[in-house]
Design a protein around this motif. Structure first.
Motif, PDB file in Angstrom:
ATOM      1  N   VAL A 533      15.510 -12.610   0.982  1.00 49.43           N
ATOM      2  CA  VAL A 533      14.578 -13.074   0.286  1.00 49.43           C
ATOM      3  C   VAL A 533      14.524 -12.789  -1.407  1.00 49.43           C
ATOM      4  O   VAL A 533      14.945 -11.729  -1.365  1.00 49.43           O
ATOM      5  CB  VAL A 533      12.943 -12.484   0.626  1.00 49.43           C
ATOM      6  CG1 VAL A 533      11.657 -13.074  -0.421  1.00 49.43           C
ATOM      7  CG2 VAL A 533      12.433 -12.927   2.156  1.00 49.43           C
ATOM      8  N   VAL A 534      14.741 -13.740  -2.001  1.00 50.22           N
ATOM      9  CA  VAL A 534      14.887 -13.329  -3.503  1.00 50.22           C
ATOM     10  C   VAL A 534      13.814 -14.408  -4.252  1.00 50.22           C
ATOM     11  O   VAL A 534      14.384 -15.166  -5.181  1.00 50.22           O
ATOM     12  CB  VAL A 534      16.270 -13.998  -3.710  1.00 50.22           C
ATOM     13  CG1 VAL A 534      16.631 -15.379  -3.249  1.00 50.22           C
ATOM     14  CG2 VAL A 534      16.886 -13.683  -5.017  1.00 50.22           C
ATOM     15  N   GLY A 535      12.695 -14.007  -3.974  1.00 44.98           N
ATOM     16  CA  GLY A 535      11.593 -14.858  -4.762  1.00 44.98           C
ATOM     17  C   GLY A 535      10.890 -13.892  -5.937  1.00 44.98           C
ATOM     18  O   GLY A 535      10.016 -14.264  -6.444  1.00 44.98           O
ATOM     19  N   GLY A 536      11.877 -12.840  -6.352  1.00 48.11           N
ATOM     20  CA  GLY A 536      11.268 -12.041  -7.404  1.00 48.11           C
ATOM     21  C   GLY A 536      11.798 -12.358  -8.924  1.00 48.11           C
ATOM     22  O   GLY A 536      12.062 -11.597  -9.784  1.00 48.11           O
ATOM     23  N   ALA A 537      11.887 -13.779  -9.212  1.00 52.46           N
ATOM     24  CA  ALA A 537      12.365 -14.191 -10.460  1.00 52.46           C
ATOM     25  C   ALA A 537      11.696 -13.866 -11.667  1.00 52.46           C
ATOM     26  O   ALA A 537      11.958 -14.010 -12.814  1.00 52.46           O
ATOM     27  CB  ALA A 537      13.055 -15.383 -10.342  1.00 52.46           C
ATOM     28  N   GLY A 538      10.231 -14.010 -11.409  1.00 52.39           N
ATOM     29  CA  GLY A 538       9.501 -13.985 -12.583  1.00 52.39           C
ATOM     30  C   GLY A 538       7.870 -13.733 -12.037  1.00 52.39           C
ATOM     31  O   GLY A 538       7.332 -13.076 -12.878  1.00 52.39           O
ATOM     32  N   ALA A 539       7.544 -14.475 -11.071  1.00 50.80           N
ATOM     33  CA  ALA A 539       6.035 -14.420 -10.796  1.00 50.80           C
ATOM     34  C   ALA A 539       5.546 -13.178 -10.182  1.00 50.80           C
ATOM     35  O   ALA A 539       6.331 -12.420  -9.799  1.00 50.80           O
ATOM     36  CB  ALA A 539       5.626 -15.547  -9.709  1.00 50.80           C
ATOM     37  N   SER A 540       4.473 -12.870 -10.367  1.00 54.16           N
ATOM     38  CA  SER A 540       3.664 -11.540  -9.901  1.00 54.16           C
ATOM     39  C   SER A 540       4.226 -10.954  -8.657  1.00 54.16           C
ATOM     40  O   SER A 540       4.235 -11.821  -7.658  1.00 54.16           O
ATOM     41  CB  SER A 540       2.206 -11.562  -9.976  1.00 54.16           C
ATOM     42  OG  SER A 540       1.811 -11.965 -11.414  1.00 54.16           O
ATOM     43  N   LEU A 541       4.675  -9.766  -8.650  1.00 54.72           N
ATOM     44  CA  LEU A 541       5.219  -9.454  -7.227  1.00 54.72           C
ATOM     45  C   LEU A 541       4.380  -9.128  -6.126  1.00 54.72           C
ATOM     46  O   LEU A 541       3.227  -9.141  -6.184  1.00 54.72           O
ATOM     47  CB  LEU A 541       6.070  -7.742  -7.590  1.00 54.72           C
ATOM     48  CG  LEU A 541       6.977  -7.986  -8.716  1.00 54.72           C
ATOM     49  CD1 LEU A 541       7.385  -6.622  -9.084  1.00 54.72           C
ATOM     50  CD2 LEU A 541       8.189  -8.548  -8.235  1.00 54.72           C
ATOM     51  N   THR A 542       5.054  -9.148  -5.027  1.00 55.52           N
ATOM     52  CA  THR A 542       4.318  -9.213  -3.909  1.00 55.52           C
ATOM     53  C   THR A 542       4.797  -7.919  -2.917  1.00 55.52           C
ATOM     54  O   THR A 542       5.764  -7.456  -2.963  1.00 55.52           O
ATOM     55  CB  THR A 542       5.243 -10.572  -2.727  1.00 55.52           C
ATOM     56  OG1 THR A 542       4.551 -11.697  -3.449  1.00 55.52           O
ATOM     57  CG2 THR A 542       4.286 -10.321  -1.390  1.00 55.52           C
ATOM     58  N   GLU A 543       3.612  -7.342  -2.249  1.00 54.58           N
ATOM     59  CA  GLU A 543       3.596  -6.168  -1.643  1.00 54.58           C
ATOM     60  C   GLU A 543       4.555  -6.267  -0.300  1.00 54.58           C
ATOM     61  O   GLU A 543       4.274  -7.214   0.512  1.00 54.58           O
ATOM     62  CB  GLU A 543       2.314  -5.501  -1.491  1.00 54.58           C
ATOM     63  CG  GLU A 543       1.495  -5.092  -2.659  1.00 54.58           C
ATOM     64  CD  GLU A 543       2.094  -3.856  -3.335  1.00 54.58           C
ATOM     65  OE1 GLU A 543       2.999  -3.221  -2.698  1.00 54.58           O
ATOM     66  OE2 GLU A 543       1.577  -3.561  -4.456  1.00 54.58           O
TER      67      GLU A 543
END
Length: 614
Positions: A533-543
């Motif tokens: 999972v590599v969805g952390g490029a910019g939008a608010s982070l997920t717990e």
């Protein structure tokens, strides 16, 4: 260009400025951040009143005199009765009125003002004395968006600025064509085909110049499926042009510039750019691809970033630009810019990534914030696209899909094959997309292209996001059930996803069991697919789920912004790196060493159980 200055007070009756947590997986579905910052302003409830003591002044009034596509503007303003809620809005087109936007239904009164600003900033931002003095100063960055700009102080005044040539061609975006030796160039301009002929001048660096024509697309308000894309968020997208540069020589350097030939014979040019042609499929050379999802956009001047909507996107963009000499292609797997129905944001996103997309192929997939809308055929009938229903994404960017509205396709880069799925359309057995996935995976010659990567926006594999834990799935519901047999049978090295705004890597996993221990180095025959999972490029982070450290297949996690870089050194060695956007340093990595004879070997359930020979 002469622009008159008007003095106008705009009093905002109601502003929705609630501080809300965005994209927190434990509280909402992953891939959150669905509340676009511009939606916080109930601009349709504005009323007008003249106040001669209020003013806004901006300089310079004419931008781009030297061909620049972005410039900083100094904005000075004064209000005789200031408050902490006053804000500066930037509007484009500069003339905004009720005449351009009708009410959604008969029960509504025609709004006095129903065009959202393209960006905004509070008047007291970095102006600590504003609430007492009513005087303030901001530096705001504008990009060429084909129209004049107005600066309005709510409450306050109004002034206008403009680019010298607002219709100029801007923001070129490269993409792989349908064949390995074809590069497409897509860009935006204000020229309809009745005004000018679009084309690309290009050729090998230092060689002769060729001219290639371009096709032109656009869309109108009626193409949108709902509000705000059809109402306050609507802004004409301009004209989108695509040219196909064919018969490229492998790895050769090419220069190009985009142009328009006006009806009087005048030619309008962009600046010159350079790119490297793709390697021949299976070519043994150094090949490097960056992959991420859910980046969005942010403003370099600090405007429009209420509640830090996409705080990591500038860092991610900056790190990729700094390493661009060591990158050959970029893939963003969905949730592109989070325009969510505010069409001006597509221009702002393409301006942000221009240094990348004008130099290397920038391939995209579709996510929920591009496609989803009730009653439009999307697999999920939610409101995440803000009424766009996929139209801007499939128009603004080129993909080598057979049907760009379907948004699934294969693209090869040297020793890599990428099978890019579309999770907002049904992927299960019997569907058109399932047949595509099976064909994409099965048609690959692994002797020539050993590295096989499956990409999708939603997590069709494994994620220990708190929301998925609460659903009892650790995946998108129905996600991997039909696909894991294909991944295993065809020996998919990596399956990568966005949607969940964080980083996570599994062990080589099949049917929720680790087939091999997670490692920093894998060698020998394929055992099972590693999911990332590599969805952390910019939008608010997920717990992450509280139980994530105890989930057997979850090996590495990072609650931070970042992206992945794949490096194929040759046919038997590949490097995987996860880098944080804040510093560009590697925080997780592994290598794969595998020869062709290893690919031929059987793994768990990926060879026929019985044959005539047996």
């Amino acid at each position: 260009m002469h622009m008159g200055l008007g003095i106008l007070q705009m009093r905002l009756l109601w502003v929705a400025l609630a501080w809300l947590g965005l994209g927190v997986c434990a509280a909402a579905h992953p891939g959150g951040g669905s509340e676009q910052p511009l939606s916080r302003i109930a601009v349709e409830r504005t009323v007008l009143a003249v106040d001669g003591a209020a003013h806004v002044k901006a300089s310079p009034l004419v931008l781009g005199l030297k061909g620049e596509t972005s410039e900083w503007v100094d904005v000075e303003f004064n209000h005789p009765n200031p408050s902490g809620d006053d804000w500066i809005g930037v509007f484009s087109p500069a003339v905004f009125s009720a005449a351009i936007c009708e009410p959604e239904n008969e029960r509504q009164d025609p709004p006095v003002l129903c065009t959202a600003p393209i960006k905004y900033q509070f008047a007291n931002f970095k102006n600590e004395e504003y609430n007492e003095t009513g005087k303030g100063h901001l530096k705001l960055q504008l990009i060429n968006q084909r129209e004049d700009f107005s600066f309005a102080l709510f409450s306050g005044g109004l002034t206008k600025v403009a680019f010298a040539n607002p219709k100029a061609p801007v923001y070129p975006r490269l993409a792989q064509g349908k064949s390995w030796n074809e590069m497409t160039v897509t860009w935006t301009s204000g020229y309809d085909i009745t005004e000018a002929v679009p084309f690309v001048e290009w050729g090998e660096k230092g060689g002769r110049r060729l001219l290639s024509p371009a096709g032109t697309l656009t869309f109108d308000r009626n193409s949108m499926c709902g509000a705000p894309a059809r109402t306050v968020g609507w802004r004409h997208p301009g004209y989108i042009h695509t040219s196909y540069l064919k018969d490229l020589w492998p790895d050769s350097l090419y220069t190009y510039r985009i142009g328009h030939r006006l009806t009087n014979g005048t030619r309008i040019w962009s600046k010159s750019y350079i790119f490297k042609a793709s390697p021949y499929p299976g070519q043994d050379s150094l090949q490097r691809v960056v992959i991420f999802g859910d980046m969005g956009k942010a403003e370099a001047d600090g405007s429009n970033e209420y509640n830090d909507f996409q705080p990591g996107s500038l860092n991610t963009t900056g790190q990729i630009i700094r390493d661009l000499d060591n990158i050959d292609m970029v893939v963003q797997i969905g949730d592109i810019c989070y325009a969510n129905g505010y069409l001006s944001q597509w221009d702002q996103f393409t301006a942000q990534i221009e240094p990348i997309a004008s130099t290397v192929p920038y391939m995209i997939g579709s996510g929920n914030h591009e496609r989803d809308w009730p009653g439009t055929g999307s697999f999920y009938g939610n409101l995440d696209s803000g009424g766009e229903c996929g139209v801007p994404a499939q128009t603004v960017f080129y993909t080598p899909a057979e049907n760009r509205a379907k948004f699934w396709y294969a693209t090869d880069y040297g020793m890599f094959r990428f099978c890019i799925a579309h999770t907002e359309e049904d992927w299960r057995p019997g569907t058109e997309q399932y047949k595509f996935i099976e064909q994409c995976l099965s048609s690959l010659d692994r002797q020539k292209q050993p590295w096989l990567v499956f990409l999708a926006h939603r997590v069709l594999g494994y994620s220990s996001c708190a929301y998925y834990e609460s659903e009892g799935t650790f995946e998108e519901p129905m996600g991997r059930e039909a696909l894991q047999e294909l991944w295993q049978k065809h020996k998919v090295d990596l399956a990568m996803y966005g949607h969940v705004h964080s980083y996570e890597r599994t062990c080589p996993v099949y049917q929720a069991q680790c087939v091999a221990n997670a490692s920093s180095h894998y060698s020998g025959p394929f055992r099972a697919t590693t999911h990332v999972v590599v969805g952390g490029a910019g939008a608010s982070l997920t717990e992450f789920a509280a139980a994530a450290p105890n989930v057997r297949w979850s090996h590495a996690r990072d609650f931070d912004y970042g992206f992945v870089k794949l490096t194929a050194f040759n046919h038997s060695s590949m490097l995987f790196e996860y880098k944080r956007s804040r510093d560009g340093e590697v925080y997780d990595h592994f290598t794969i060493s595998r020869d062709y004879r290893d690919v031929l070997a059987c793994a768990v359930d990926n060879c026929p159980r019985t044959t005539l020979a047996s």
